[in-house]
Scaffold this motif. Structure first.
Motif, short mmCIF file in Angstrom:
data_model
loop_
_atom_site.label_atom_id
_atom_site.label_comp_id
_atom_site.label_asym_id
_atom_site.label_seq_id
_atom_site.Cartn_x
_atom_site.Cartn_y
_atom_site.Cartn_z
N THR A 116 44.44 12.72 -32.26
CA THR A 116 43.62 13.74 -31.35
C THR A 116 42.18 13.30 -31.93
O THR A 116 41.45 12.79 -32.62
N LEU A 117 41.69 12.74 -30.13
CA LEU A 117 40.28 12.34 -30.01
C LEU A 117 39.91 13.35 -29.56
O LEU A 117 40.00 14.35 -28.99
N VAL A 118 38.40 13.55 -30.17
CA VAL A 118 37.81 15.09 -30.28
C VAL A 118 36.62 14.38 -29.25
O VAL A 118 35.76 13.73 -30.75
N ALA A 119 35.57 14.89 -29.11
CA ALA A 119 34.74 14.54 -28.66
C ALA A 119 33.24 16.37 -28.62
O ALA A 119 34.32 17.19 -28.21
N THR A 120 32.53 16.45 -29.33
CA THR A 120 31.70 17.11 -29.09
C THR A 120 29.93 17.45 -28.01
O THR A 120 29.79 15.97 -28.65
N PHE A 121 30.35 18.77 -27.31
CA PHE A 121 28.56 18.92 -26.65
C PHE A 121 28.35 19.61 -26.77
O PHE A 121 29.27 20.88 -27.33
N THR A 122 26.79 19.94 -25.98
CA THR A 122 26.21 21.24 -26.34
C THR A 122 25.93 21.29 -24.85
O THR A 122 25.28 20.13 -24.25
N ASP A 123 25.88 22.09 -24.47
CA ASP A 123 25.35 23.26 -22.77
C ASP A 123 24.59 23.23 -22.98
O ASP A 123 23.58 23.86 -23.46
N THR A 124 23.54 22.22 -21.56
CA THR A 124 22.49 22.12 -21.56
C THR A 124 21.39 23.45 -21.34
O THR A 124 20.41 23.33 -21.36
N LEU A 125 22.29 24.57 -20.53
CA LEU A 125 21.46 25.68 -20.04
C LEU A 125 22.06 26.14 -20.53
O LEU A 125 23.37 27.10 -21.44
N PRO A 126 21.04 27.21 -21.10
CA PRO A 126 20.67 28.95 -21.19
C PRO A 126 21.75 30.01 -20.37
O PRO A 126 21.96 29.48 -19.75
N THR A 127 22.18 31.16 -21.25
CA THR A 127 22.90 32.15 -20.67
C THR A 127 22.09 32.33 -19.70
O THR A 127 22.25 34.57 -19.58
N ILE A 128 21.06 32.26 -18.90
CA ILE A 128 20.33 33.11 -17.99
C ILE A 128 21.81 33.64 -16.22
O ILE A 128 20.56 34.79 -15.65
N THR A 129 22.31 32.37 -16.12
CA THR A 129 22.83 32.38 -15.41
C THR A 129 24.12 32.35 -15.31
O THR A 129 25.32 32.74 -17.03
N ALA A 130 25.70 32.66 -14.73
CA ALA A 130 26.51 32.62 -15.02
C ALA A 130 27.51 30.97 -14.08
O ALA A 130 27.06 31.29 -13.08
N LEU A 131 28.21 31.17 -15.30
CA LEU A 131 29.49 29.84 -14.59
C LEU A 131 30.29 30.22 -14.26
O LEU A 131 30.89 31.48 -14.18
N SER A 132 29.84 29.36 -12.76
CA SER A 132 31.30 29.32 -11.33
C SER A 132 31.93 28.50 -10.97
O SER A 132 33.34 28.96 -10.49
N ALA A 133 31.89 27.51 -11.93
CA ALA A 133 32.77 26.56 -11.78
C ALA A 133 32.76 25.12 -12.92
O ALA A 133 31.26 24.76 -13.24
N LEU A 134 33.92 24.52 -13.19
CA LEU A 134 33.63 23.74 -14.10
C LEU A 134 34.39 22.56 -14.40
O LEU A 134 35.62 22.57 -13.87
#
Length: 288
Positions: A169-187
């Motif tokens: 299994t190929l695995v990649a890890t990253f960190t979301d760059t925006l704090p949780t001040i807003t709601a995620l609407s699309a990814l």
């Protein structure tokens, strides 16, 4: 005197007989005698000219023009649902738009009561209005091959920025760059597919352990090192599985241990060495 009268009649009879036998036109009008004998004028020129001219000209112009345009259609907003209306709540409501149609995201009418912040008449991603919420921020994270583990970097086509499956299994890890001040609407997650040779589903994509897509030979692009075509696999995972402002993991499960059959390379239209592109659209409570 009586004798003379008879003679007169006999004489006339003879004349009449001669005239008729010669084919002449005779006026048989009998002129009344001084005796009151009504010599009947049968000049029945019964030119009864029956020009009764029955021009009843039935131009009764019955312009009754049955304009019974029975305007049964009512008025939108009067509170009564008519046959041409989906609903009528006397204005905007959580289920009814101002034009008396059902409130739906993507109908082109921004219904604030239904908690819509925008409505651009579609449900497309990446156009500034995601699921009827205004996009106020966008985060793009390009995850490099250097942040991945698993799969092989050498062998097969021997290209830079290349990984081919070996049953691991190929695995990649990253960190979301925006704090949780807003709601995620699309990814959106994009991957550059270099080879897909195994029939059926040979690659399974996961976000934080939850499958969001699959890929196989039917999806392309080809199975030859000499062909440099790269396919862009683009997926829209459920946003609920994404960790806002925190660490996230993308995985590719390989279904076969045979090497060189499945491979990924730099995502098209990104910086060389990008294994995954993750685009997150955020919305606020109100459009700005």
């Amino acid at each position: 005197m009586k004798f003379v009268k008879i003679m007169n009649v006999s004489f006339l009879t003879v004349v009449l007989f001669i005239a008729l036998s010669s084919g002449a036109c005779v006026d048989t009008t009998i002129v009344p005698n001084s005796d009151g004998d009504s010599d009947s004028d049968s000049d029945s020129d019964s030119d009864s000219d029956s020009d009764t001219d029955t021009d009843t000209d039935s131009d009764t112009d019955s312009d009754t023009d049955s304009d019974t345009d029975s305007d049964t259609d009512g008025v939108c907003g009067d509170g009564t649902q008519d046959s041409d209306e989906d609903c009528d709540d006397m204005g905007e409501s959580a289920t009814c738009d101002t034009d008396c149609t059902f409130a739906e995201c993507g109908d082109g009418l921004t219904n604030v009561t239904a908690l819509e912040e925008c409505d651009d008449a579609n449900t497309d991603h990446g156009d500034g209005c995601e699921d009827c919420y205004c996009v106020v921020a966008q985060s793009i994270v390009d995850v490099p091959f250097t942040s991945t583990t698993g799969w092989l970097a050498t062998g097969c086509c021997n290209e830079a920025n290349y990984r081919h499956g070996d049953g691991t299994t190929l695995v990649a890890t990253f960190t979301d760059t925006l704090p949780t001040i807003t709601a995620l609407s699309a990814l959106n997650i994009q991957i550059g597919i270099r080879h897909a040779c195994t029939s059926g589903t040979s690659m399974t994509f996961q976000l934080n352990g939850v499958t969001f897509g699959t890929w196989g030979s039917a999806d392309g692009p080809h199975c030859a090192c000499s062909n440099l075509t790269v396919a862009t696999a683009s997926f829209y995972p459920d946003e609920s599985g994404y960790n806002l402002g925190a660490s996230n993991t993308i995985s590719i499960l390989h279904s076969t241990s045979t090497q060189c059959m499945e491979a990924i390379t730099t995502v098209p239209a990104t910086t060389a060495g990008t294994a995954f592109r993750v685009t997150a659209d955020y919305t606020s409570d109100q459009c700005i």
